[in-house]
Write a protein that holds these residues in place. Sequence first.
Motif, mmCIF file in Angstrom:
data_model
loop_
_atom_site.group_PDB
_atom_site.id
_atom_site.type_symbol
_atom_site.label_atom_id
_atom_site.label_comp_id
_atom_site.label_asym_id
_atom_site.label_seq_id
_atom_site.Cartn_x
_atom_site.Cartn_y
_atom_site.Cartn_z
ATOM 1 N N ASP A 1 0.839 -1.210 0.000
ATOM 2 C CA ASP A 1 0.000 0.000 0.000
ATOM 3 C C ASP A 1 0.870 1.255 0.000
ATOM 4 O O ASP A 1 0.576 2.228 -0.712
ATOM 5 C CB ASP A 1 -0.915 0.004 1.236
ATOM 6 C CG ASP A 1 -1.991 -1.067 1.159
ATOM 7 O OD1 ASP A 1 -2.221 -1.600 0.054
ATOM 8 O OD2 ASP A 1 -2.593 -1.379 2.217
ATOM 9 N N GLU A 2 1.939 1.221 0.793
ATOM 10 C CA GLU A 2 2.829 2.376 0.874
ATOM 11 C C GLU A 2 3.490 2.664 -0.474
ATOM 12 O O GLU A 2 3.638 3.822 -0.886
ATOM 13 C CB GLU A 2 3.903 2.116 1.932
ATOM 14 C CG GLU A 2 4.892 3.256 2.108
ATOM 15 C CD GLU A 2 5.961 2.931 3.155
ATOM 16 O OE1 GLU A 2 7.021 3.580 3.123
ATOM 17 O OE2 GLU A 2 5.728 2.031 3.997
ATOM 18 N N LEU A 3 3.892 1.590 -1.167
ATOM 19 C CA LEU A 3 4.574 1.757 -2.460
ATOM 20 C C LEU A 3 3.596 1.816 -3.633
ATOM 21 O O LEU A 3 3.998 2.135 -4.761
ATOM 22 C CB LEU A 3 5.550 0.596 -2.680
ATOM 23 C CG LEU A 3 6.690 0.464 -1.651
ATOM 24 C CD1 LEU A 3 7.494 -0.797 -1.928
ATOM 25 C CD2 LEU A 3 7.590 1.697 -1.692
ATOM 26 N N ASP A 4 2.353 1.475 -3.369
ATOM 27 C CA ASP A 4 1.308 1.453 -4.398
ATOM 28 C C ASP A 4 1.656 0.491 -5.534
ATOM 29 O O ASP A 4 1.513 0.799 -6.716
ATOM 30 C CB ASP A 4 1.073 2.866 -4.962
ATOM 31 C CG ASP A 4 -0.241 2.937 -5.758
ATOM 32 O OD1 ASP A 4 -1.146 2.116 -5.487
ATOM 33 O OD2 ASP A 4 -0.339 3.813 -6.651
ATOM 34 N N ILE A 5 2.132 -0.681 -5.134
ATOM 35 C CA ILE A 5 2.433 -1.749 -6.116
ATOM 36 C C ILE A 5 2.103 -3.094 -5.481
ATOM 37 O O ILE A 5 1.830 -3.185 -4.280
ATOM 38 C CB ILE A 5 3.920 -1.734 -6.560
ATOM 39 C CG1 ILE A 5 4.856 -1.722 -5.327
ATOM 40 C CG2 ILE A 5 4.223 -0.562 -7.457
ATOM 41 C CD1 ILE A 5 5.267 -3.054 -4.850
ATOM 42 N N LEU A 6 2.140 -4.152 -6.292
ATOM 43 C CA LEU A 6 2.007 -5.511 -5.789
ATOM 44 C C LEU A 6 3.371 -6.192 -5.866
ATOM 45 O O LEU A 6 3.983 -6.257 -6.936
ATOM 46 C CB LEU A 6 0.991 -6.307 -6.611
ATOM 47 C CG LEU A 6 -0.491 -5.986 -6.388
ATOM 48 C CD1 LEU A 6 -1.344 -6.815 -7.344
ATOM 49 C CD2 LEU A 6 -0.893 -6.269 -4.944
ATOM 50 N N ILE A 7 3.844 -6.697 -4.737
ATOM 51 C CA ILE A 7 5.115 -7.424 -4.724
ATOM 52 C C ILE A 7 4.897 -8.868 -5.134
ATOM 53 O O ILE A 7 5.726 -9.459 -5.835
ATOM 54 C CB ILE A 7 5.744 -7.368 -3.314
ATOM 55 C CG1 ILE A 7 6.032 -5.919 -2.921
ATOM 56 C CG2 ILE A 7 7.021 -8.209 -3.258
ATOM 57 C CD1 ILE A 7 6.531 -5.746 -1.494
#
Length: 313
Positions: free
Chosen positions: A41-47
């Motif tokens: 959520d913080e990076l606004d991506i899916l790892i």
Amino acid sequence: MTITQLKYVLAVAEHKNFTKAAEKTFVTQPTLSMQIQKIEDELDILIFDRTKKPIELTEIGNKIVIQAKNIVNEANRISDIVDQEKGFIGGEFKLGIIPTIMPTLLPMFLRNFINKYPKVKLKIEELNTETIIEKLEEGHLDAAIAATPLESENIKERPLYYEPFIAYVTENHRLFKKKSLEVSDLDLTDMLLLEDGHCFRDGVINLCKAVGNQEEDHFSLESGSFETLVKLANEDLGMTLLPYLHTIDYKGKDMEFLKNFKEPSPAREVSLIYHKSELKMQIIEALRSTIASVIKGAIAFQNVQIISPINHK
């Protein structure tokens, strides 16, 4: 974003399963999932791609994992710096040793090391070279003792000693009457070898290939131990090569069957190896110095030819 969260990411990347990763990091699965979700959520991506079974890293996730490993390693280095400043040599240390070195070298240095560094909690595993490299790169081993060179860009090697190959040749073998052997005498067609997966086996094959004696299809007797190879040789089923330290306790008739090579003697390089991140160097140095102090009296050979353990298929 915290170091702990990054460790959770690395655990899931390794085990490809949230439940297993939670077990390995000693937290509940909901806690681990929530912390990873916070990073995403913080990076606004899916790892992670959670639709795949097993779970897979996304393209950006792969890049994040590489950086996370660097960050976690550097964070661990802070503890190392503090320990070195305090002169502290202790804590858990995971050491891997290959099977053809473990039985001879470990009894030579282990008691000395334990007595000198009682605060170090050694965890020793017998592993083949391939597994050792994998575990060093993943951070599951702190160091290892193996035959080198290994040609791995992520692994640093510090040679401990050079161990000559000794031939074991019984009285009915074509080479028995020779006082010392030359590499050109060797032939894989009558060589008893360790089974596939042992780097000492690969070294013997490389040695024979160096003189053109490489008809590999002709040999079929292989074993997982030097003791079995010696017993097979005693049954006149061929000759074998042994590492020098394996032969120093031989007595009686077995001594008659041991033959040295003419100099430069073929030998394996035995090294203390560790990840290029150089964590826990104070313990690694303690190990190196302890082994060096006990081995120098056992191996005095200098004029040797290093045989690579790398199996170039």
